[in-house]
Design an enzyme around this catalytic site. Sequence first.
Site, PDB file in Angstrom:
ATOM      1  N   GLU A  86       0.844  -1.212   0.000  1.00 62.22           N
ATOM      2  CA  GLU A  86       0.000   0.000   0.000  1.00 62.22           C
ATOM      3  C   GLU A  86       0.873   1.255   0.000  1.00 62.22           C
ATOM      4  O   GLU A  86       1.170   1.818   1.059  1.00 62.22           O
ATOM      5  CB  GLU A  86      -0.921  -0.008   1.231  1.00 62.22           C
ATOM      6  CG  GLU A  86      -1.880   1.176   1.264  1.00 62.22           C
ATOM      7  CD  GLU A  86      -2.771   1.197   2.507  1.00 62.22           C
ATOM      8  OE1 GLU A  86      -2.486   0.455   3.465  1.00 62.22           O
ATOM      9  OE2 GLU A  86      -3.741   1.950   2.507  1.00 62.22           O
ATOM     10  N   LYS A 139      -2.526  -2.086  -3.069  1.00 62.05           N
ATOM     11  CA  LYS A 139      -3.550  -1.246  -2.445  1.00 62.05           C
ATOM     12  C   LYS A 139      -3.193   0.185  -2.776  1.00 62.05           C
ATOM     13  O   LYS A 139      -2.210   0.735  -2.251  1.00 62.05           O
ATOM     14  CB  LYS A 139      -3.601  -1.478  -0.938  1.00 62.05           C
ATOM     15  CG  LYS A 139      -4.661  -0.639  -0.243  1.00 62.05           C
ATOM     16  CD  LYS A 139      -5.139  -1.275   1.039  1.00 62.05           C
ATOM     17  CE  LYS A 139      -6.075  -0.338   1.789  1.00 62.05           C
ATOM     18  NZ  LYS A 139      -6.761  -0.989   2.903  1.00 62.05           N
TER      19      LYS A 139
HETATM   20  P1  13P Z   1      -9.069   3.953   4.552  1.00 56.80           P
HETATM   21  O1  13P Z   1      -9.973   3.227   3.583  1.00 56.80           O
HETATM   22  O2  13P Z   1      -9.796   4.508   5.723  1.00 56.80           O
HETATM   23  O3  13P Z   1      -8.198   4.946   3.856  1.00 56.80           O
HETATM   24  O4  13P Z   1      -8.090   2.903   5.191  1.00 56.80           O
HETATM   25  C1  13P Z   1      -7.379   2.079   4.352  1.00 56.80           C
HETATM   26  C2  13P Z   1      -6.340   1.354   5.064  1.00 56.80           C
HETATM   27  O5  13P Z   1      -5.268   1.212   4.583  1.00 56.80           O
HETATM   28  C3  13P Z   1      -6.599   0.734   6.344  1.00 56.80           C
HETATM   29  O6  13P Z   1      -5.997  -0.529   6.262  1.00 56.80           O
END
Ligand code: 13P
Length: 337
Positions: free
Chosen positions: A177, A219
């Site tokens: 991510e 992500k």
């Molecule tokens: P949000 O969808 O609130 O941005 O959170 C994503 C996240 O990475 C939590 O694991």
Amino acid sequence: MATKTLEEIAQTLITDQKGILAADQPSVHLTNRLEVLNTTAQDDTYRKWCELLFTTPELSTHVSGVIMHPSAVDLSTDDGNSLVDVLIDNGMIPGISPSTGLIPLAGAPGEVIAGGLDNLRERFQRYAAMGIGFSKWRAAIRIGDTIPTSYCINANAYILAQFAALSQEAGIVPIVEPEVELIGTHTIERCFEATEWMLKRTFEALYEHRVNLEATLLKANMVVSGADCPTQASIETVADMTVRVLRRAAPSAIPGVVFLSGGQTDLNATAHLNAMNANYSNPWKLTFSYARALQRAPLNAWRNNPHKVLDGQAALKHRANMNALASVGRWSPSLEQ
Ligand code: 13P
């Protein structure tokens, strides 16, 4: 049942019309959000919230996997069943977010890096033995007048790749991510530039670390205007620029992109996902891995009231259903009624 390969787990996570529930926020976040709703949390509130989410009837119709905070994997339901087993028994893959959180990046004012690589190999072995099938690591890239710097981009990409390599070594599918954050006054064009830069460096680092892309999910943030930018891009522009940046920087070898919601409103997170799936033909599945955009509505409905558990679960089911439709481009605002 035969054990699934990493590629099979990755494919299961992006099954048609399903996405991921990110429930990996630490308990202090839940406490803070309840305070905003004028409610106080007790010692047991975090466990009860996880139980509400994970036992939502038929959640697996729209949710393939759930990301947990490390503090949740040893918790149990009121009936004494472990939360990890509850997810498995309810047809979802349990996931873990093993990072210990964001810390200042030394020598880089205003920039951060995620900690938690120490002992990660051993922790992953324990998680794999518990039946955890995937993991997620968040890097946070901030936009400001003089940031991000290439030092910060490269340091974060390198750590994401170390995490991903260790995760695959343990038989756990990594979700990387590299989030470019929404906070700030920047334009959507600056978000595009920073996202392209960070994604390209991340995939270079994954290559150097010999990470199997077919068994990795991305992500990603959507390409959006900064939260405080006076000009906010339309739904169509966000969809167009997000698909464009992914085409430039995300190899088609990865099976899927699971978006974060990043502070967008619930409806914008759904509408953007829908527009990308309705109007573009993509080489990867595009679906959701939302925390706030899935948990905000159920938290509002529940407010730590034991008589409102079913209302909270109904609100979660509704948002998961709406986002599942958006993941195949079949959502419309009228379905929200
Ligand atoms: P949000 O969808 O609130 O941005 O959170 C994503 C996240 O990475 C939590 O694991």
